[in-house]
Write a protein that holds these residues in place. Structure first.
Motif, PDB file in Angstrom:
ATOM      1  N   LEU A  48      -9.218   4.159  -1.686  1.00 13.56           N
ATOM      2  CA  LEU A  48      -8.798   2.883  -1.978  1.00 13.56           C
ATOM      3  C   LEU A  48      -9.246   1.989  -0.598  1.00 13.56           C
ATOM      4  O   LEU A  48      -9.664   0.781  -0.854  1.00 13.56           O
ATOM      5  CB  LEU A  48      -7.410   2.645  -2.192  1.00 13.56           C
ATOM      6  N   SER A  49      -9.133   2.385   0.508  1.00 15.77           N
ATOM      7  CA  SER A  49      -9.730   1.778   1.741  1.00 15.77           C
ATOM      8  C   SER A  49     -10.964   1.547   1.471  1.00 15.77           C
ATOM      9  O   SER A  49     -11.419   0.549   2.061  1.00 15.77           O
ATOM     10  CB  SER A  49      -9.226   2.670   3.027  1.00 15.77           C
ATOM     11  N   ALA A  50     -11.879   2.525   0.917  1.00 14.92           N
ATOM     12  CA  ALA A  50     -13.142   2.497   0.926  1.00 14.92           C
ATOM     13  C   ALA A  50     -13.520   1.164   0.135  1.00 14.92           C
ATOM     14  O   ALA A  50     -14.545   0.281   0.419  1.00 14.92           O
ATOM     15  CB  ALA A  50     -13.914   3.496   0.089  1.00 14.92           C
ATOM     16  N   TYR A  51     -12.797   1.044  -0.854  1.00 11.94           N
ATOM     17  CA  TYR A  51     -12.994  -0.462  -1.769  1.00 11.94           C
ATOM     18  C   TYR A  51     -12.718  -1.656  -1.112  1.00 11.94           C
ATOM     19  O   TYR A  51     -13.253  -2.676  -1.353  1.00 11.94           O
ATOM     20  CB  TYR A  51     -12.085  -0.275  -2.963  1.00 11.94           C
ATOM     21  N   PHE A  91      -6.860  -4.093  -2.330  1.00 13.11           N
ATOM     22  CA  PHE A  91      -7.057  -2.743  -2.244  1.00 13.11           C
ATOM     23  C   PHE A  91      -6.413  -1.965  -0.964  1.00 13.11           C
ATOM     24  O   PHE A  91      -6.229  -0.742  -1.147  1.00 13.11           O
ATOM     25  CB  PHE A  91      -8.398  -2.274  -2.356  1.00 13.11           C
ATOM     26  N   PHE A  92      -6.654  -2.730   0.211  1.00 13.62           N
ATOM     27  CA  PHE A  92      -5.914  -2.055   1.312  1.00 13.62           C
ATOM     28  C   PHE A  92      -4.276  -2.100   1.347  1.00 13.62           C
ATOM     29  O   PHE A  92      -3.775  -1.040   1.804  1.00 13.62           O
ATOM     30  CB  PHE A  92      -6.152  -2.833   2.690  1.00 13.62           C
ATOM     31  N   GLN A  93      -3.850  -2.918   0.508  1.00 17.64           N
ATOM     32  CA  GLN A  93      -2.475  -2.936   0.363  1.00 17.64           C
ATOM     33  C   GLN A  93      -2.164  -1.698  -0.492  1.00 17.64           C
ATOM     34  O   GLN A  93      -1.286  -1.120  -0.225  1.00 17.64           O
ATOM     35  CB  GLN A  93      -2.177  -4.348  -0.377  1.00 17.64           C
ATOM     36  N   LEU A  94      -2.930  -1.588  -1.618  1.00 18.17           N
ATOM     37  CA  LEU A  94      -2.846  -0.503  -2.394  1.00 18.17           C
ATOM     38  C   LEU A  94      -2.838   0.733  -1.811  1.00 18.17           C
ATOM     39  O   LEU A  94      -2.232   1.721  -2.204  1.00 18.17           O
ATOM     40  CB  LEU A  94      -3.793  -0.496  -3.871  1.00 18.17           C
TER      41      LEU A  94
END
Length: 230
Positions: A48-51, A91-94
């Protein structure tokens, strides 16, 4: 009113060429870090951090191209670039939610961030100003992502979690310190802020990688050990 610096190339009037180059550098950095996080670490947090990095890279590429072809493309590509930057924050929040154990808390916070994201999208296309992106970034990165990682630090006492909020503070300082800095008409505050952000992206990539590795080790430690046959 934004003042542009123009050059003529192959019959085209191109605006802010160094801004375009610095945006492309950011896009390359983000694409590389996103690719590494997605393929090197088998962790939902890392993917998810990659996104976050990948959408941020696409946003930088589109934003730089919009600056370069400002006379021909108008404001719409800028709005799309700002929207994609908001998606990257989402995405960083997720990814940060993956650090929390409570399913009820995660459900509530997920509903909260998607609601705020909906407001962000509405504001982008109604207000049409970069201040909307700034507010979304502050709330998402400082008010949400940083707070969750600080909470995990106090819970686990592992300083790896603190690397995320500390790097985010460097992000903010890089942007603030670039305000009003114009070396000349070519190297303006946009170019300076982009160059200052490059080492911040590297530090954030390493911090995310450290947290993802730590999370995986913690999960493995919590898994029951299979009984050996007698």
């Amino acid at each position: 009113m934004i003042e542009h610096t123009y050059i003529e190339l192959m019959g085209l009037e191109l605006a802010d060429p160094l801004t375009f180059i610095s945006d492309i550098l950011m896009a390359v950095f983000c694409a590389f870090f996103g690719h590494r996080l997605f393929h090197d670490l088998k962790s939902k947090y890392a993917k998810l951090s990659a996104y976050f990095f990948l959408f941020l890279g696409v946003s930088a590429f589109l934003g730089g191209t919009s600056h370069l072809l400002d006379l021909y493309l108008g404001k719409t590509p800028h709005l799309i670039a700002w929207t994609l930057q908001g998606v990257s924050i989402l995405f960083f929040q997720l990814a940060s939610l993956r650090l929390l154990p409570s399913a009820k808390v995660k459900f509530f916070l997920r509903a909260l961030i998607f609601s705020f994201f909906g407001i962000f999208i509405a504001q982008i296309f109604s207000v049409q100003h970069f201040d909307v992106v700034k507010v979304n970034s502050i709330v998402g990165l400082i008010g949400f992502v940083s707070c969750i990682h600080i909470y995990k630090y106090f819970e686990s006492k592992d300083k790896s979690y603190l690397r995320i909020p500390l790097t985010i503070i460097l992000f903010a300082r890089a942007l603030i310190h670039s305000f009003g800095l114009n070396f000349n008409k070519w190297i303006d505050q946009n170019v300076i802020s982009h160059l200052l952000l490059l080492p911040c992206y590297y530090l954030l990539y390493n911090a995310i990688k450290k947290v993802a590795t730590l999370k995986k080790k913690t999960q493995q430690a919590l898994q029951p050990v299979p009984l050996k046959e007698k």
